[in-house]
Design an enzyme around this catalytic site. Structure first.
Site, PDB file in Angstrom:
ATOM      1  N   LYS A  24       0.844  -1.205   0.000  1.00 11.96           N
ATOM      2  CA  LYS A  24       0.000   0.000   0.000  1.00 11.96           C
ATOM      3  C   LYS A  24       0.874   1.247   0.000  1.00 11.96           C
ATOM      4  O   LYS A  24       0.602   2.212  -0.719  1.00 11.96           O
ATOM      5  CB  LYS A  24      -0.949  -0.021   1.210  1.00 11.96           C
ATOM      6  N   GLN A  56      -4.669  -1.609   9.584  1.00 11.22           N
ATOM      7  CA  GLN A  56      -4.665  -2.932   8.947  1.00 11.22           C
ATOM      8  C   GLN A  56      -5.333  -3.964   9.857  1.00 11.22           C
ATOM      9  O   GLN A  56      -5.015  -4.061  11.052  1.00 11.22           O
ATOM     10  CB  GLN A  56      -3.224  -3.353   8.615  1.00 11.22           C
ATOM     11  N   ASP A  58     -10.931   3.090   3.954  1.00 10.84           N
ATOM     12  CA  ASP A  58     -11.334   1.690   3.794  1.00 10.84           C
ATOM     13  C   ASP A  58     -12.846   1.572   3.582  1.00 10.84           C
ATOM     14  O   ASP A  58     -13.333   0.513   3.195  1.00 10.84           O
ATOM     15  CB  ASP A  58     -10.994   0.898   5.069  1.00 10.84           C
TER      16      ASP A  58
END
Ligand code: GUN
Length: 287
Positions: free
Chosen positions: A54, A98, A121
């Protein structure tokens, strides 16, 4: 005839190339460089790889990123404290914690605490609600990546029967909702199957498009799909030392009309969509 292989690596690259142009224009216009703050708690090897990818992808499209690494013993209060600092930091536009988190931390508490405008997200209840109501602020990364992949291969969802295997908050549930929305990339008839579904093959055999997101290697076999079905494999499982999906690729590829490989299918799309959301976040916070 063997299936068309849908190349997620290529489509993600094209998406990043287009995004890099948009980022450059945004930065030239505003003087703002979009920034993603990634938070990694513990030392799960797969999570370390994802977060590293990422960050690399951010740099490739002209965005900046910062990584906050916390030990596996981090308390919920400590993580909430970091999230509060990132919420207040006006140079940070997107926050990515995460998952999975260590068991002493309730992921919902962390997602609830993330500022909705920085929730790239699309995990926050406000953003999930907006998406389900058909007025999205952000689109969830993996589900939207699946939509973009289907569109790239000219596979229409309108009127199609899509069977989604899995009801996770990250993939199955948001994907099923997204595909059922009115509009391009939606308008599908959606069935969700999960661990309590009786006779899953009864449903999967009716799918025009089958999406597997259950985390079980080789779960979907050729006899579970119908001739010429489209098969999207969201699984990422470590199996016999290799990264494999939820689909028994070799046999299913002989029967399907199109299929995504693992790796190189849905995975790269998730990251490309995260970058897109991070630019949207910078736009929304620079007005
Ligand atoms: N873990 C697995 N997939 C994801 C994702 O898309 N976002 C975050 N934050 N964690 C994940």
């Amino acid at each position: 005839m063997p299936a068309q292989i849908i190349d997620g690596k290529l489509v993600a690259q094209q998406s990043r190339d287009a995004l890099a142009i948009e980022v450059a224009a945004f930065t030239a216009q505003t003087g703002v460089t979009p920034k993603l703050a990634a938070v990694l708690v513990g030392d799960d090897p797969a999570s370390q790889v994802y977060v590293g990818s990422k960050q690399k992808a951010c740099a490739a499209v002209g965005m900046t990123s910062e990584l906050h690494r916390l030990p596996a013993t981090t308390t919920q209060a400590e993580l909430l404290d970091l999230v509060a600092r990132l919420n207040a930091d006006s140079t940070v536009h997107g926050i990515l914690v995460q998952l999975p988190l260590p068991s002493q931390i309730d992921p919902e508490a962390i997602l609830d605490a993330t500022h909705p405008l920085k929730d790239v997200d699309c995990f926050h209840a406000e953003n999930v609600g907006l998406m389900i109501q058909g007025r999205p602020r952000y689109l969830p990364c993996t589900p939207h990546g699946v939509q973009v992949l289907l569109a790239s291969a000219d596979i229409a969802t309108e009127g199609a029967h899509v069977v989604v295997l899995g009801r996770s908050e990250i993939v199955g549930k948001p994907l099923a909702n997204l595909l059922a929305l009115k509009g391009p990339g939606g308008n599908a008839t959606v069935t969700i199957c999960h661990s309590r579904t009786r006779n899953i093959a009864h449903f999967t055999r009716q799918a025009d498009i089958l999406v597997a997101a259950i985390g079980q290697p080789n779960f979907v076999t050729a006899e579970m799909i119908r001739e010429e079905a489209v098969v999207i494999d969201v699984g990422t499982n470590r199996f016999e030392g290799k990264l494999v999906g939820d689909v028994a690729f070799a046999e299913v590829a002989q029967k399907a009309s199109a299929i995504t490989p693992v790796p190189g299918g849905v995975g790269p799309m998730t990251i490309a969509m995260l970058l897109k959301n991070t630019l949207t976040a910078a736009r929304l916070q620079s007005r």
